[in-house]
Scaffold this motif. Structure first.
Motif, PDB file in Angstrom:
ATOM      1  N   LEU A 107      33.735  42.019  34.192  1.00 30.80           N
ATOM      2  CA  LEU A 107      34.625  41.093  34.899  1.00 30.80           C
ATOM      3  C   LEU A 107      35.665  40.428  34.004  1.00 30.80           C
ATOM      4  O   LEU A 107      36.588  39.793  34.504  1.00 30.80           O
ATOM      5  CB  LEU A 107      33.786  40.018  35.604  1.00 30.80           C
ATOM      6  CG  LEU A 107      32.959  40.533  36.797  1.00 30.80           C
ATOM      7  CD1 LEU A 107      31.876  39.535  37.176  1.00 30.80           C
ATOM      8  CD2 LEU A 107      33.851  40.820  37.987  1.00 30.80           C
ATOM      9  N   ARG A 108      35.505  40.553  32.679  1.00 30.74           N
ATOM     10  CA  ARG A 108      36.500  39.969  31.779  1.00 30.74           C
ATOM     11  C   ARG A 108      37.761  40.829  31.724  1.00 30.74           C
ATOM     12  O   ARG A 108      37.705  42.037  31.969  1.00 30.74           O
ATOM     13  CB  ARG A 108      35.925  39.809  30.370  1.00 30.74           C
ATOM     14  CG  ARG A 108      35.294  38.457  30.139  1.00 30.74           C
ATOM     15  CD  ARG A 108      34.893  38.232  28.706  1.00 30.74           C
ATOM     16  NE  ARG A 108      33.719  38.989  28.329  1.00 30.74           N
ATOM     17  CZ  ARG A 108      33.735  39.991  27.465  1.00 30.74           C
ATOM     18  NH1 ARG A 108      34.877  40.372  26.906  1.00 30.74           N
ATOM     19  NH2 ARG A 108      32.644  40.643  27.161  1.00 30.74           N
ATOM     20  N   SER A 111      37.990  44.247  30.029  1.00 31.04           N
ATOM     21  CA  SER A 111      37.231  45.379  30.574  1.00 31.04           C
ATOM     22  C   SER A 111      38.106  46.624  30.687  1.00 31.04           C
ATOM     23  O   SER A 111      39.271  46.562  31.053  1.00 31.04           O
ATOM     24  CB  SER A 111      36.677  45.012  31.960  1.00 31.04           C
ATOM     25  OG  SER A 111      36.125  46.152  32.580  1.00 31.04           O
ATOM     26  N   LYS A 112      37.487  47.800  30.389  1.00 33.08           N
ATOM     27  CA  LYS A 112      38.216  49.070  30.443  1.00 33.08           C
ATOM     28  C   LYS A 112      38.213  49.680  31.844  1.00 33.08           C
ATOM     29  O   LYS A 112      38.849  50.693  32.077  1.00 33.08           O
ATOM     30  CB  LYS A 112      37.607  50.060  29.451  1.00 33.08           C
ATOM     31  CG  LYS A 112      37.796  49.640  27.993  1.00 33.08           C
ATOM     32  CD  LYS A 112      37.119  50.601  27.047  1.00 33.08           C
ATOM     33  CE  LYS A 112      37.246  50.134  25.597  1.00 33.08           C
ATOM     34  NZ  LYS A 112      36.541  51.021  24.651  1.00 33.08           N
ATOM     35  N   THR A 113      37.450  49.069  32.771  1.00 28.26           N
ATOM     36  CA  THR A 113      37.429  49.566  34.150  1.00 28.26           C
ATOM     37  C   THR A 113      38.818  49.384  34.758  1.00 28.26           C
ATOM     38  O   THR A 113      39.361  48.289  34.751  1.00 28.26           O
ATOM     39  CB  THR A 113      36.374  48.799  34.994  1.00 28.26           C
ATOM     40  OG1 THR A 113      35.124  48.854  34.312  1.00 28.26           O
ATOM     41  CG2 THR A 113      36.218  49.437  36.366  1.00 28.26           C
ATOM     42  N   SER A 157      39.200  39.404  35.230  1.00 27.58           N
ATOM     43  CA  SER A 157      40.102  40.523  35.493  1.00 27.58           C
ATOM     44  C   SER A 157      40.489  40.583  36.962  1.00 27.58           C
ATOM     45  O   SER A 157      41.574  41.051  37.304  1.00 27.58           O
ATOM     46  CB  SER A 157      39.448  41.841  35.068  1.00 27.58           C
ATOM     47  OG  SER A 157      38.237  42.050  35.782  1.00 27.58           O
ATOM     48  N   SER A 158      39.606  40.096  37.845  1.00 22.57           N
ATOM     49  CA  SER A 158      39.898  40.134  39.282  1.00 22.57           C
ATOM     50  C   SER A 158      39.066  39.083  40.005  1.00 22.57           C
ATOM     51  O   SER A 158      37.836  39.130  39.964  1.00 22.57           O
ATOM     52  CB  SER A 158      39.580  41.519  39.839  1.00 22.57           C
ATOM     53  OG  SER A 158      39.522  41.500  41.246  1.00 22.57           O
ATOM     54  N   MET A 159      39.721  38.151  40.676  1.00 22.91           N
ATOM     55  CA  MET A 159      39.007  37.135  41.446  1.00 22.91           C
ATOM     56  C   MET A 159      38.327  37.762  42.660  1.00 22.91           C
ATOM     57  O   MET A 159      37.272  37.299  43.103  1.00 22.91           O
ATOM     58  CB  MET A 159      39.963  36.024  41.881  1.00 22.91           C
ATOM     59  CG  MET A 159      40.494  35.180  40.738  1.00 22.91           C
ATOM     60  SD  MET A 159      39.201  34.458  39.688  1.00 22.91           S
ATOM     61  CE  MET A 159      38.532  33.220  40.785  1.00 22.91           C
TER      62      MET A 159
END
Length: 457
Positions: A107-108, A111-113, A157-159
């Motif tokens: 979630l940070r 992150s490579k996602t 990275s995304s709420m």
């Protein structure tokens, strides 16, 4: 195996033997895989290895044993054993902490996602591991701390992904489990509105009629505030009660306090300097650098706007920071070559100066604080805090049950408490008995007979 299953299916003894052998094999294989994991990036390898084991044996059970419920139950028991394995009897399983770290890494912002759908798919898989945790309250504690860091430092990275995982946790464990996490999200949204209202307040105070006037133009610096509810966030008040904030921040802070008191009469603000960050533009070098640092590091650095050199003793007098705290934050600035010291080991007479030869490949970077590893004493304090939380939680459950039933046998009460608390953790019978005794002492309950309790109204 498939043919053996078909032959033994009609015989209960044969199937029971196969189920037991498979369960032992899965547990043994899982333990061997987990114990051989390398130390690097342990949280990711731990979770991904568990998911790999779960997927492998789920496929075997589907293809070989026709999704027989007894074999599925054996997989559940084996996974629970592997995940909740403890290295020492007194210490809790590391799984809740490792799973929380894994979620944090997803979630940070670093992150490579890549896509939102990939991220949600990985988060959904973490719920498989979460379901097997005995100590879900431990996971909640670690996850809450990491969520707080992501929200305060704007590192999510995304709420949408944050709220997706929160919804899944709520579905599994109920609102009570996720209540504080939900309020943390609410605080960040309320803070956004507060900052907009604060800008309007500044415009009215300064009688500015300029359209699209920014907070930077009005205050001389960019200024963003988070207002956090004390009972919802895993944060403690700063130990530095005597700390002197830089003059540059005094006016913005006082103006925000004045604005907030008009908005919410009776509420008290406590400034969390230990959680605050600042973006500093260093323009004294051959090219400008933009550095993110904490409040204490910023305060030390700003002292050199007016001085070429300062001793450690002079810095202590000017900032009123505790000497150990001052040394910790000063060391991080020296280690990053932003400041220089004339001595290897810091003393009160050490002379600190600006490094005019500072160079960095990146023009934007962050300075981390020198962190100390958690000591055994710190681990024991955390353990005691969780134990206290569990006692209060169990007492609430006992009172709720007894208020409904009025009278109840001892064994039935124990069973009911275990059933209701399983969503958070599996309590020991001795802990439940201790909580019952506490409630008897507090006169919530009384012994009606040798093995029966009555609720006192």
């Amino acid at each position: 195996l498939r043919n053996m299953y078909k032959l033994l299916k009609p015989t209960h003894i044969g199937i029971t033997y196969m189920v037991e052998q498979l369960r032992e094999h899965m547990s043994r294989t899982g333990h061997e895989r987990i114990q051989s994991l390398p130390g690097d990036n342990l949280s990711t390898t731990f979770v991904e290895t568990l998911l790999e084991i779960h997927t492998k044996y789920t496929d075997i059970i589907r293809q070989t044993f026709a999704n027989d419920s007894e074999f599925i139950s054996a997989l559940d028991k084996a996974c629970a054993t592997i995940i909740n394995m403890k290295n020492e009897n007194r210490l809790p399983s590391k799984a809740p902490e490792l799973l929380a770290h894994y979620c944090d890494s997803l979630l940070r912002k670093s992150s490579k996602t890549t896509t939102e759908s990939e991220l949600e798919e990985k988060l959904l898989k973490t719920i498989i591991i979460f379901n097997y945790l005995d100590d879900k309250d431990y996971f909640q504690r670690f996850y809450q701390k990491m969520l707080a860091r992501r929200l305060i430092n704007q590192q999510s990275s995304s709420m949408d992904a944050e709220e997706f995982l929160l919804t899944k946790l709520k579905e599994k464990c109920g609102y009570e489990f996720t209540g504080k996490l939900t309020r943390m999200f609410q605080d960040t949204k309320v803070s956004e509105d507060l900052n907009i209202k604060f800008l309007d307040y500044l415009k009215s105070e300064t009688k500015s009629r300029v359209q699209n006037q920014t907070i930077t133009a009005l205050l001389g610096l960019d200024f963003y505030i988070y207002v956090l509810q004390a009972n919802s966030w895993p944060v403690s008040q700063p130990a530095e009660k005597t700390f002197l904030i830089p003059q540059l921040l005094e006016r913005p802070m006082r103006m925000f306090e004045s604005f907030y008191n008009k908005q919410y009469n009776g509420r008290k603000l406590c400034w969390m300097y230990n959680l605050s960050n600042a973006d500093i533009r260093m323009s004294h070098l051959d090219r400008p650098y933009f550095v993110t640092m904490n409040t204490y590091q910023m305060t030390i650095l700003l002292m050199f706007n007016d001085h070429q050199k300062l001793t450690l003793n002079e810095l202590e007098e000017a900032t009123k920071l505790n000497i150990k705290e001052l040394e910790k934050h000063l060391s991080s600035l020296i280690d990053n070559k932003i400041l220089l010291s004339n001595t290897t080991d810091l003393t009160l007479n050490s002379i600190i100066s600006i490094n005019y030869e500072f160079k960095n490949k990146r023009t934007k970077f962050k300075i981390s604080t020198v962190t100390q590893k958690e000591t055994t004493q710190d681990a024991e304090i955390s353990q005691n805090a969780i134990d206290d939380d569990r006692k209060f939680y169990l007492q609430a459950i006992v009172v709720r049950i007894m208020k409904s039933r009025k009278t109840l046998k001892h064994n039935l009460l124990i069973d009911e408490v275990i059933t209701q608390s399983k969503q958070r953790f599996t309590p020991s019978i001795s802990l439940i008995k201790k909580c019952i005794e506490i409630l008897i002492d507090k006169q919530y309950l009384e012994r009606h007979s040798a093995d029966e309790y009555r609720y006192i109204t």
